[in-house]
Scaffold this motif. Structure first.
Motif, PDB file in Angstrom:
ATOM      1  N   PRO A  13       0.829  -1.215   0.000  1.00  0.00           N
ATOM      2  CA  PRO A  13       0.000   0.000   0.000  1.00  0.00           C
ATOM      3  C   PRO A  13       0.862   1.264   0.000  1.00  0.00           C
ATOM      4  N   GLY A  14       0.450   2.238  -0.804  1.00  0.00           N
ATOM      5  CA  GLY A  14       1.167   3.508  -0.842  1.00  0.00           C
ATOM      6  C   GLY A  14       2.383   3.518  -1.739  1.00  0.00           C
ATOM      7  N   ARG A  15       2.735   2.352  -2.291  1.00  0.00           N
ATOM      8  CA  ARG A  15       3.886   2.272  -3.197  1.00  0.00           C
ATOM      9  C   ARG A  15       3.390   2.203  -4.639  1.00  0.00           C
ATOM     10  N   PRO A  16       4.237   2.598  -5.609  1.00  0.00           N
ATOM     11  CA  PRO A  16       3.810   2.531  -7.015  1.00  0.00           C
ATOM     12  C   PRO A  16       3.425   1.097  -7.416  1.00  0.00           C
ATOM     13  N   LEU A  17       2.518   1.000  -8.397  1.00  0.00           N
ATOM     14  CA  LEU A  17       2.165  -0.310  -8.945  1.00  0.00           C
ATOM     15  C   LEU A  17       3.358  -0.840  -9.733  1.00  0.00           C
ATOM     16  N   ARG A  18       3.454  -2.166  -9.808  1.00  0.00           N
ATOM     17  CA  ARG A  18       4.516  -2.786 -10.608  1.00  0.00           C
ATOM     18  C   ARG A  18       3.885  -3.586 -11.746  1.00  0.00           C
ATOM     19  N   ILE A  19       4.521  -3.552 -12.904  1.00  0.00           N
ATOM     20  CA  ILE A  19       4.041  -4.341 -14.034  1.00  0.00           C
ATOM     21  C   ILE A  19       4.676  -5.727 -13.934  1.00  0.00           C
ATOM     22  N   ASP A  20       3.836  -6.739 -13.739  1.00  0.00           N
ATOM     23  CA  ASP A  20       4.305  -8.113 -13.576  1.00  0.00           C
ATOM     24  C   ASP A  20       3.801  -8.975 -14.728  1.00  0.00           C
ATOM     25  N   MET A  21       4.521 -10.062 -14.975  1.00  0.00           N
ATOM     26  CA  MET A  21       4.034 -11.074 -15.919  1.00  0.00           C
ATOM     27  C   MET A  21       3.294 -12.138 -15.106  1.00  0.00           C
ATOM     28  N   VAL A  22       2.047 -12.392 -15.476  1.00  0.00           N
ATOM     29  CA  VAL A  22       1.233 -13.396 -14.763  1.00  0.00           C
ATOM     30  C   VAL A  22       0.529 -14.268 -15.803  1.00  0.00           C
ATOM     31  N   GLU A  23      -0.009 -15.387 -15.352  1.00  0.00           N
ATOM     32  CA  GLU A  23      -0.733 -16.273 -16.275  1.00  0.00           C
ATOM     33  C   GLU A  23      -2.073 -15.656 -16.680  1.00  0.00           C
ATOM     34  N   ILE A  24      -2.429 -15.799 -17.946  1.00  0.00           N
ATOM     35  CA  ILE A  24      -3.770 -15.385 -18.383  1.00  0.00           C
ATOM     36  C   ILE A  24      -4.772 -16.346 -17.747  1.00  0.00           C
ATOM     37  N   PRO A  25      -5.778 -15.811 -17.020  1.00  0.00           N
ATOM     38  CA  PRO A  25      -6.708 -16.717 -16.329  1.00  0.00           C
ATOM     39  C   PRO A  25      -7.624 -17.460 -17.307  1.00  0.00           C
ATOM     40  N   GLU A  26      -8.078 -18.615 -16.888  1.00  0.00           N
ATOM     41  CA  GLU A  26      -9.036 -19.417 -17.663  1.00  0.00           C
ATOM     42  C   GLU A  26     -10.415 -19.143 -17.067  1.00  0.00           C
ATOM     43  N   PRO A  27     -11.408 -18.736 -17.871  1.00  0.00           N
ATOM     44  CA  PRO A  27     -12.731 -18.468 -17.282  1.00  0.00           C
ATOM     45  C   PRO A  27     -13.380 -19.745 -16.775  1.00  0.00           C
ATOM     46  N   ARG A  28     -14.053 -19.663 -15.628  1.00  0.00           N
ATOM     47  CA  ARG A  28     -14.805 -20.792 -15.099  1.00  0.00           C
ATOM     48  C   ARG A  28     -16.055 -20.995 -15.970  1.00  0.00           C
ATOM     49  N   PRO A  29     -16.793 -22.108 -15.802  1.00  0.00           N
ATOM     50  CA  PRO A  29     -17.905 -22.407 -16.716  1.00  0.00           C
ATOM     51  C   PRO A  29     -18.924 -21.281 -16.851  1.00  0.00           C
ATOM     52  N   ARG A  30     -19.165 -20.507 -15.772  1.00  0.00           N
ATOM     53  CA  ARG A  30     -20.164 -19.439 -15.851  1.00  0.00           C
ATOM     54  C   ARG A  30     -19.525 -18.053 -15.943  1.00  0.00           C
ATOM     55  N   ASP A  31     -18.270 -17.970 -16.364  1.00  0.00           N
ATOM     56  CA  ASP A  31     -17.575 -16.690 -16.489  1.00  0.00           C
ATOM     57  C   ASP A  31     -17.091 -16.463 -17.923  1.00  0.00           C
ATOM     58  N   VAL A  32     -16.631 -15.232 -18.147  1.00  0.00           N
ATOM     59  CA  VAL A  32     -16.047 -14.893 -19.443  1.00  0.00           C
ATOM     60  C   VAL A  32     -14.634 -14.340 -19.219  1.00  0.00           C
ATOM     61  N   LEU A  33     -13.839 -14.387 -20.288  1.00  0.00           N
ATOM     62  CA  LEU A  33     -12.530 -13.743 -20.281  1.00  0.00           C
ATOM     63  C   LEU A  33     -12.633 -12.508 -21.174  1.00  0.00           C
ATOM     64  N   VAL A  34     -12.216 -11.372 -20.625  1.00  0.00           N
ATOM     65  CA  VAL A  34     -12.295 -10.106 -21.358  1.00  0.00           C
ATOM     66  C   VAL A  34     -10.889  -9.608 -21.651  1.00  0.00           C
ATOM     67  N   GLN A  35     -10.637  -9.266 -22.909  1.00  0.00           N
ATOM     68  CA  GLN A  35      -9.389  -8.581 -23.247  1.00  0.00           C
ATOM     69  C   GLN A  35      -9.621  -7.093 -23.015  1.00  0.00           C
ATOM     70  N   VAL A  36      -8.901  -6.506 -22.065  1.00  0.00           N
ATOM     71  CA  VAL A  36      -9.163  -5.124 -21.672  1.00  0.00           C
ATOM     72  C   VAL A  36      -8.560  -4.155 -22.696  1.00  0.00           C
ATOM     73  N   LYS A  37      -9.377  -3.242 -23.171  1.00  0.00           N
ATOM     74  CA  LYS A  37      -8.897  -2.218 -24.112  1.00  0.00           C
ATOM     75  C   LYS A  37      -8.698  -0.869 -23.425  1.00  0.00           C
ATOM     76  N   ALA A  38      -9.470  -0.600 -22.368  1.00  0.00           N
ATOM     77  CA  ALA A  38      -9.325   0.662 -21.619  1.00  0.00           C
ATOM     78  C   ALA A  38      -9.819   0.455 -20.204  1.00  0.00           C
TER      79      ALA A  38
END
Ligand code: ZN
Length: 367
Positions: A13-38
């Motif tokens: 908390p209070g520190r700058p955000l860091r850009i990390d590499m993480v796994e792209i999540p897999e949507p659960r059966p009742r969810d969707v995966l969204v590619q964020v544009k904004a």
């Protein structure tokens, strides 16, 4: 091995955000995966990320970002009514569906409410934040389809990234039953909520919009949206209640939308409440913390209401999208400042300067 993506994460908390590499999540059966544009950035974000307020941050390090808009990249096996390629806004409001409020059909009162990518309202809200662990400052996130606002082509991703604060104002205007011919006052009109309330009130048919604020330059910009319907007062230039009555044939306004900031003076709100029309409603969507002095007898004799409103439903988000589709809600007035994901901390610093008004600060995670 799963594919990876970039995500801006809060490690401390209070520190700058860091850009990390993480796994792209897999949507659960009742969810969707969204590619964020904004993904939008709002004035309160730095305060929340400081960890000094009452809000409960998600488990750290946390992928953050509140108001995401993008394209459906994948749908779970049980998902209908939304398809890969659809353009959507993701309402981040998480309600549990199981608590007494949710079961009574009141998701905005949920006992475990949380904002995806932002914070929880209660200690046990963390369950929901764990179910949806990605925020809008990442290349992809998962969401449930009942939280998607389907976007018409006329609404850009940058505009949709403003839907959170627009929706908050919209829900308040609807509570006040603002419609054709309504007279309203907006206290704190120069802020992000107030400017959004102005665009929406114009689209809903309000004919007199009385705006109170401090920033004279932004006041003039808002007045220029509809000079025949909008009047502006810089706080301190005249007594508030008298000024409102002067512009409403001495009757007062049907609705007061109060967008006062945390540190604002309650006396200004009290003065505006004093200029409500008989039967009028004051609705608070701001963060004013100072105690407000009101005269209960006048609430009885004039049948007044004072109430609060938080956020908005996905259905209300869809109504805004429909208004924007036909131009009744003119989102082209927003002035976007876009930052690539690598500059997310610069975007947070920009919003800290409180440009307010029609400035729309967004992050493009795919940039
Ligand atoms: Zn609930």
């Amino acid at each position: 091995m799963a594919a990876s993506m970039r995500a801006a994460r809060l490690h401390e908390p209070g520190r700058p955000l860091r850009i990390d590499m993480v796994e792209i999540p897999e949507p659960r059966p009742r969810d969707v995966l969204v590619q964020v544009k904004a993904c939008g950035i709002i004035p309160n974000m730095n305060a929340i990320f400081s960890g000094r307020l009452w809000n409960h941050l998600p488990p750290l390090p946390a992928s953050v970002g509140l108001d995401a808009a993008g394209i459906i990249a994948k749908v779970g096996s049980h998902v209908t009514d939304v398809a890969v390629g659809d353009r959507v806004y993701v309402n981040p409001w998480l309600s549990c569906g199981m608590c007494p409020y949710c079961r009574a059909g009141e998701p905005m009162l949920c006992n475990a409410a949380a904002f995806q990518g932002y914070f929880g309202f209660f200690p046990h809200s963390v369950r929901q934040l764990t179910d949806y662990p990605f925020g809008g400052f990442s290349e992809y996130l998962t969401a449930s389809p009942q939280r998607l606002v389907h976007l018409p082509q006329q609404v850009t991703f940058d505009q949709a990234a403003r839907f959170g604060y627009l929706g908050t104002s919209f829900a308040a205007l609807r509570l006040g039953e603002v419609s054709g011919g309504s007279w309203i006052a907006i206290n704190g009109i120069t802020g992000t909520l107030g400017a959004g309330a102005t665009l929406l009130a114009l689209g809903m048919g309000a004919t007199r919009i009385l705006g109170l604020g401090r920033n004279r330059e932004v006041l003039e910009q808002l007045k220029a949206l509809a000079p025949d319907r909008i009047e502006i007062l810089a706080l301190g230039d005249a007594p508030i209640a008298d000024w409102i009555r002067q512009h409403t044939e001495q009757l007062g306004v049907d609705v007061l939308i109060d967008c006062s900031a945390r540190s604002a003076a309650a006396a200004n709100t009290a003065e505006a409440v004093a200029a409500l029309k008989r039967g009028g409603t004051a609705i608070n969507i701001g963060a004013l913390t100072e105690t407000l002095a009101i005269q209960p007898i006048r609430f009885m004799t004039a049948r007044l209401q004072f109430r609060g409103s938080n956020w908005f439903t996905t259905g209300e988000g869809q109504l805004m999208a429909e208004m924007a589709r036909v131009g009744a809600l003119d989102l082209t007035k927003l002035v976007t400042r876009a930052y690539p994901l690598a500059k997310v901390n610069d975007a947070l610093a920009d919003v800290q300067k409180r440009p307010g008004g029609l400035v729309n600060i967004v992050v493009h995670p795919d940039d």
